[in-house]
Design an enzyme around this catalytic site. Sequence first.
Site, PDB file in Angstrom:
ATOM      1  NE  ARG A  93      76.712  29.358 -80.031  1.00  0.00           N
ATOM      2  CZ  ARG A  93      77.810  29.760 -79.409  1.00  0.00           C
ATOM      3  NH1 ARG A  93      77.750  30.177 -78.164  1.00  0.00           N
ATOM      4  NH2 ARG A  93      78.976  29.760 -80.027  1.00  0.00           N
ATOM      5  CB  ILE A  94      76.111  35.325 -83.030  1.00  0.00           C
ATOM      6  CG1 ILE A  94      75.273  36.271 -82.169  1.00  0.00           C
ATOM      7  CG2 ILE A  94      76.611  36.028 -84.288  1.00  0.00           C
ATOM      8  CD1 ILE A  94      76.023  37.461 -81.622  1.00  0.00           C
ATOM      9  CG  LEU A  95      73.939  30.858 -86.796  1.00  0.00           C
ATOM     10  CD1 LEU A  95      72.634  30.791 -87.582  1.00  0.00           C
ATOM     11  CD2 LEU A  95      74.490  29.451 -86.548  1.00  0.00           C
ATOM     12  CG  ASN A 133      66.068  34.870 -85.988  1.00  0.00           C
ATOM     13  OD1 ASN A 133      65.824  33.952 -85.193  1.00  0.00           O
ATOM     14  ND2 ASN A 133      66.456  36.062 -85.583  1.00  0.00           N
ATOM     15  CG  HIS A 174      64.509  40.105 -83.101  1.00  0.00           C
ATOM     16  ND1 HIS A 174      65.557  39.682 -82.306  1.00  0.00           N
ATOM     17  CD2 HIS A 174      64.248  41.385 -82.752  1.00  0.00           C
ATOM     18  CE1 HIS A 174      65.919  40.679 -81.511  1.00  0.00           C
ATOM     19  NE2 HIS A 174      65.146  41.712 -81.760  1.00  0.00           N
ATOM     20  CG  ASP A 212      68.467  40.269 -84.338  1.00  0.00           C
ATOM     21  OD1 ASP A 212      68.274  39.086 -84.645  1.00  0.00           O
ATOM     22  OD2 ASP A 212      68.767  40.650 -83.195  1.00  0.00           O
TER      23      ASP A 212
HETATM   24  C1  GRF Z   1      61.245  33.804 -78.817  1.00  0.00           C
HETATM   25  O1  GRF Z   1      60.866  34.952 -78.136  1.00  0.00           O
HETATM   26  C2  GRF Z   1      61.986  34.188 -80.059  1.00  0.00           C
HETATM   27  O2  GRF Z   1      61.497  35.332 -80.664  1.00  0.00           O
HETATM   28  C3  GRF Z   1      63.352  34.441 -79.505  1.00  0.00           C
HETATM   29  O3  GRF Z   1      63.535  33.429 -78.556  1.00  0.00           O
HETATM   30  C4  GRF Z   1      62.275  33.028 -78.035  1.00  0.00           C
HETATM   31  C5  GRF Z   1      62.129  31.555 -78.221  1.00  0.00           C
HETATM   32  O4  GRF Z   1      61.028  31.021 -77.579  1.00  0.00           O
HETATM   33  N1  GRF Z   1      64.331  34.511 -80.555  1.00  0.00           N
HETATM   34  P1  GRF Z   1      60.674  29.476 -77.744  1.00  0.00           P
HETATM   35  O5  GRF Z   1      61.910  28.671 -77.425  1.00  0.00           O
HETATM   36  O6  GRF Z   1      60.209  29.248 -79.164  1.00  0.00           O
HETATM   37  O7  GRF Z   1      59.576  29.231 -76.751  1.00  0.00           O
END
Ligand code: GRF
Length: 218
Positions: free
Chosen positions: A95-97, A111, A113, A149
């Site tokens: 979700r975008i916060l 976060n 990414h 991001d």
């Molecule tokens: C990961 O690739 C993370 O970088 C991205 O969403 C995915 C989440 O994976 N934002 P999980 O739910 O932790 O297995």
Amino acid sequence: MWSRRSSIIVLISGNGSNLQAIINDIKRKEINAYISCVISNNEEAFGIVRAQESNIPSYIISHTDYKSREDFDNALQKKIDEFSPDLIVLAGFMRILSKNFVKTYLGKLINIHPSILPKYPGLNTHERVIKDGSNEHGVTVHYVNEDLDGGPICAKSLLKVNTTSEAELKNQINKLECKLYPAVIKWITNGEMQMKGSKVLMNNLNIGSQGITFEDLR
Ligand code: GRF
């Protein structure tokens, strides 16, 4: 030296492999913290099962129950504030916060990414990396600010792309994530790493705009 255990809240939407990696490192006492709760916006997230299996309180706050992004974020904020966490960890929270939410927790919200930011912000990073024929890919942990991001970078883990299979690349990247995220959480919860203004400091020294970089953490 004894220090207070930090409290963490983890926000998820799906599988929760990053959550599991954090749980494992807390159990191994690698991270001096406890997860006060896990919150998912998706009731089917497997991460909820992972939390339950480790006796961590979990809550579902579904965005579909709210009229606007702000209403959802307010509900999320209300739940988070019940626990007064030291750190809020976005682990696959899709979700975008809202600006207000991000401002409230600035410096306490991180976060992960799946790309080498600032390259490939947003979704479908593995697909885009393969399509572009990039020979390098990776993961980035960053503090969250109002830019999608785009917040101050804590650390990166890089890998050489040696496949054209999106599933395989995703799997390789996930292995990096599950090592990098717990490492950064350890630094933050033991007070070594912090955000100051737009910078990330490690032991009070500015680590630079690209964060601490690992070649390949698999
Ligand atoms: C990961 O690739 C993370 O970088 C991205 O969403 C995915 C989440 O994976 N934002 P999980 O739910 O932790 O297995």
